[in-house]
Scaffold this motif. Structure first.
Motif, mmCIF file in Angstrom:
data_model
loop_
_atom_site.group_PDB
_atom_site.id
_atom_site.type_symbol
_atom_site.label_atom_id
_atom_site.label_comp_id
_atom_site.label_asym_id
_atom_site.label_seq_id
_atom_site.Cartn_x
_atom_site.Cartn_y
_atom_site.Cartn_z
ATOM 1 N N GLY A 1 0.805 -1.223 0.000
ATOM 2 C CA GLY A 1 0.000 0.000 0.000
ATOM 3 C C GLY A 1 0.838 1.273 0.000
ATOM 4 N N ASP A 2 2.167 1.148 0.199
ATOM 5 C CA ASP A 2 3.036 2.327 0.144
ATOM 6 C C ASP A 2 3.052 2.924 -1.260
ATOM 7 O OD1 ASP A 2 3.837 2.188 2.770
ATOM 8 O OD2 ASP A 2 5.867 1.445 2.354
ATOM 9 N N LEU A 3 3.297 4.221 -1.312
ATOM 10 C CA LEU A 3 3.534 4.884 -2.598
ATOM 11 C C LEU A 3 5.036 5.133 -2.714
ATOM 12 C CD1 LEU A 3 0.712 7.585 -2.629
ATOM 13 C CD2 LEU A 3 0.694 5.303 -3.643
ATOM 14 N N MET A 4 5.590 4.866 -3.873
ATOM 15 C CA MET A 4 7.022 5.123 -4.104
ATOM 16 C C MET A 4 7.210 6.009 -5.319
ATOM 17 S SD MET A 4 10.183 2.501 -4.968
ATOM 18 C CE MET A 4 10.150 2.683 -6.760
ATOM 19 N N ILE A 5 7.756 7.192 -5.078
ATOM 20 C CA ILE A 5 8.111 8.069 -6.186
ATOM 21 C C ILE A 5 9.362 7.481 -6.835
ATOM 22 C CG2 ILE A 5 8.993 10.359 -6.781
ATOM 23 C CD1 ILE A 5 7.281 11.460 -4.457
ATOM 24 N N PRO B 1 13.966 15.774 -11.383
ATOM 25 C CA PRO B 1 14.203 16.151 -9.988
ATOM 26 C C PRO B 1 13.273 17.287 -9.551
ATOM 27 C CG PRO B 1 16.289 15.964 -11.168
ATOM 28 C CD PRO B 1 15.193 15.882 -12.197
ATOM 29 N N ARG B 2 12.924 18.151 -10.468
ATOM 30 C CA ARG B 2 12.026 19.261 -10.157
ATOM 31 C C ARG B 2 10.632 18.735 -9.758
ATOM 32 N NH1 ARG B 2 8.185 22.532 -12.510
ATOM 33 N NH2 ARG B 2 7.914 21.129 -14.276
ATOM 34 N N LEU B 3 10.118 17.791 -10.537
ATOM 35 C CA LEU B 3 8.785 17.248 -10.225
ATOM 36 C C LEU B 3 8.826 16.365 -8.975
ATOM 37 C CD1 LEU B 3 7.483 16.531 -13.836
ATOM 38 C CD2 LEU B 3 6.683 18.304 -12.267
ATOM 39 N N ILE B 4 9.938 15.670 -8.764
ATOM 40 C CA ILE B 4 10.063 14.853 -7.544
ATOM 41 C C ILE B 4 9.996 15.765 -6.315
ATOM 42 C CG2 ILE B 4 11.636 13.394 -6.182
ATOM 43 C CD1 ILE B 4 12.630 12.225 -8.915
ATOM 44 N N ASP B 5 10.735 16.878 -6.347
ATOM 45 C CA ASP B 5 10.717 17.816 -5.214
ATOM 46 C C ASP B 5 9.309 18.349 -4.967
ATOM 47 O OD1 ASP B 5 13.348 17.493 -4.715
ATOM 48 O OD2 ASP B 5 14.007 19.380 -5.611
ATOM 49 N N LYS B 6 8.630 18.696 -6.041
ATOM 50 C CA LYS B 6 7.256 19.210 -5.894
ATOM 51 C C LYS B 6 6.345 18.157 -5.285
ATOM 52 C CE LYS B 6 6.502 22.848 -9.195
ATOM 53 N NZ LYS B 6 5.414 23.540 -9.837
ATOM 54 N N ARG C 1 2.723 18.207 2.744
ATOM 55 C CA ARG C 1 1.649 19.155 3.051
ATOM 56 C C ARG C 1 0.331 18.436 3.356
ATOM 57 N NH1 ARG C 1 -0.125 21.636 -2.045
ATOM 58 N NH2 ARG C 1 2.022 22.241 -2.415
ATOM 59 N N ASN C 2 0.116 17.284 2.735
ATOM 60 C CA ASN C 2 -1.131 16.540 2.911
ATOM 61 C C ASN C 2 -0.991 15.356 3.876
ATOM 62 O OD1 ASN C 2 -3.243 17.675 0.881
ATOM 63 N ND2 ASN C 2 -1.322 17.633 -0.254
ATOM 64 N N LEU D 1 -4.573 12.099 -5.234
ATOM 65 C CA LEU D 1 -4.398 13.442 -4.672
ATOM 66 C C LEU D 1 -3.027 14.031 -5.059
ATOM 67 C CD1 LEU D 1 -5.541 14.644 -1.257
ATOM 68 C CD2 LEU D 1 -3.199 15.136 -1.963
ATOM 69 N N ILE D 2 -1.993 13.234 -4.931
ATOM 70 C CA ILE D 2 -0.651 13.733 -5.258
ATOM 71 C C ILE D 2 -0.579 14.119 -6.743
ATOM 72 C CG2 ILE D 2 1.798 13.087 -5.482
ATOM 73 C CD1 ILE D 2 1.454 11.417 -2.931
ATOM 74 N N MET D 3 -1.075 13.245 -7.598
ATOM 75 C CA MET D 3 -1.011 13.516 -9.034
ATOM 76 C C MET D 3 -1.814 14.762 -9.407
ATOM 77 S SD MET D 3 0.762 11.723 -11.175
ATOM 78 C CE MET D 3 1.412 10.122 -11.569
ATOM 79 N N GLN D 4 -3.015 14.857 -8.831
ATOM 80 C CA GLN D 4 -3.882 16.000 -9.139
ATOM 81 C C GLN D 4 -3.204 17.309 -8.782
ATOM 82 O OE1 GLN D 4 -7.557 14.983 -7.109
ATOM 83 N NE2 GLN D 4 -8.674 16.177 -8.610
ATOM 84 N N GLN D 5 -2.653 17.369 -7.573
ATOM 85 C CA GLN D 5 -2.028 18.623 -7.143
ATOM 86 C C GLN D 5 -0.750 18.895 -7.920
ATOM 87 O OE1 GLN D 5 -1.831 19.337 -2.939
ATOM 88 N NE2 GLN D 5 -3.951 18.731 -2.619
ATOM 89 N N LEU D 6 -0.022 17.843 -8.208
ATOM 90 C CA LEU D 6 1.241 18.001 -8.949
ATOM 91 C C LEU D 6 0.963 18.560 -10.345
ATOM 92 C CD1 LEU D 6 4.292 17.537 -8.865
ATOM 93 C CD2 LEU D 6 3.890 15.200 -9.628
ATOM 94 N N ILE D 7 -0.059 18.008 -10.982
ATOM 95 C CA ILE D 7 -0.408 18.483 -12.330
ATOM 96 C C ILE D 7 -0.943 19.912 -12.268
ATOM 97 C CG2 ILE D 7 -2.027 18.104 -14.246
ATOM 98 C CD1 ILE D 7 -1.581 15.037 -13.691
ATOM 99 N N ALA D 8 -1.752 20.194 -11.240
ATOM 100 C CA ALA D 8 -2.314 21.551 -11.104
ATOM 101 C C ALA D 8 -1.205 22.580 -10.905
ATOM 102 C CB ALA D 8 -3.291 21.592 -9.937
ATOM 103 N N GLU D 9 -0.178 22.207 -10.165
ATOM 104 C CA GLU D 9 0.870 23.176 -9.833
ATOM 105 C C GLU D 9 1.947 23.243 -10.891
ATOM 106 O OE1 GLU D 9 2.579 22.494 -5.971
ATOM 107 O OE2 GLU D 9 0.594 22.443 -5.035
ATOM 108 N N ASN D 10 1.960 22.286 -11.781
ATOM 109 C CA ASN D 10 3.074 22.249 -12.744
ATOM 110 C C ASN D 10 2.927 23.345 -13.806
ATOM 111 O OD1 ASN D 10 5.438 21.217 -13.938
ATOM 112 N ND2 ASN D 10 4.177 20.172 -15.453
#
Ligand code: HPA
Length: 270
Positions: free
Chosen positions: A122-126, A160-165, A172-173, A261-270
């Motif tokens: 169930g873990d998420l791994m970037i 690396p930029r998207l990983i940091d984001k 934050r969540n 949630l992570i993908m949605q926010q990442l795409i919104a902020e990119n």
């Protein structure tokens, strides 16, 4: 191949007038994201010239154009796996087409078996890096300079930029995320205990049967890439949690809201 890429891109462009610069491959764990896409327009893979058809349970094939929040996106629902019998060129053909359409950033998800003894189901791994153990490379053969260089650098295939984001979004969540190296393997067998240990020894944190071909081709074409795995089973030197296709789907369903949630926010902020 160049002709086919151009023909397919032209067909898609004729169906969807404005092609966004962001695309998502909705692998395991992201199926639910489709429900968040607004103003959807769909194109079944069967109608797209030169597109392979997906065969595996749980992966229906269509291209979706829409908006995620404010962002226009193109989503691939269903991907092509090497174990289905496709060549590496067929597996990665849609990514070539996305690039031809002008897509600049690619988001990918998958299910993977964890070898890092700290991981839990169930873990998420970037994904920060990969090891290609497929018996082939999608760039083998003639190189077309207009698609990318003969010998692509792979030192920063995972942005690396998207990983940091993504790490900031997760923090934050209050979502726990792992980072690690994804080993891409041909399947369709899951790993034997010795194979899990081998993949751990060579530097892997998780292993799966997709993503590596698509990321190679996306990076070759100059796209920025972000990829994330949901850990659905465990092998190697730590706990062993066996897997079946059904268990993979179950663990992925449980992790889905966090991944979405992570993908949605990442795409919104990119
Ligand atoms: N191995 C390969 N692919 C996978 C696994 C695994 O353990 N889990 C989910 N996809």
């Amino acid at each position: 191949m160049l002709e086919k890429i151009k023909e397919t891109a032209a067909y898609i462009a004729s169906k969807f007038e404005h092609i966004p610069d962001t695309a998502i491959i909705l692998g395991t764990g992201l199926g639910e994201l489709v429900g968040h896409i607004e103003d959807k327009r769909e194109l079944p893979y069967g109608e797209i010239p030169h597109f392979p058809l997906s065969t595996v349970e749980g992966h229906s094939g269509k291209l979706i154009l829409g908006r995620l929040g404010e962002k226009p996106i193109l989503a691939m629902q269903g991907r092509f796996h090497y174990y289905e019998g496709y060549t590496m060129q067929q597996v990665t053909f849609p990514v070539r087409v996305l690039r031809q359409l002008g897509v600049k950033t690619l988001f990918v998800s998958n299910a993977a078996g964890g070898m890092n003894p700290q991981f839990k189901v169930g873990d998420l791994m970037i994904i920060t890096d990969h090891i290609n153990t497929f018996p082939d490379n999608p760039l083998r053969g003639k190189n077309y300079e207009e698609l990318g260089p003969r010998f692509p650098d792979m030192s920063d295939a995972y942005s690396p930029r998207l990983i940091d984001k993504a790490l900031a979004i997760a923090a934050r969540n209050n979502i726990e995320v792992r980072q690690g190296v994804y080993v891409g393997t041909q399947g369709p067998t899951f790993e034997t205990p010795a194979e899990y240990r081998y993949f751990r020894i060579i530097g892997g944190d998780a292993v799966g049967m997709s993503t590596v071909p698509e990321v190679i081709v996306a990076h070759h074409g100059g796209m920025e890439v972000f990829a994330i795995s949901v850990i659905t089973d465990l092998g190697g030197f730590g706990d062993i949690v066996k897997c079946s296709h059904e268990e993979v789907q179950k663990a992925a369903a449980e992790a889905q809201p966090r991944m979405t949630l992570i993908m949605q926010q990442l795409i919104a902020e990119n």
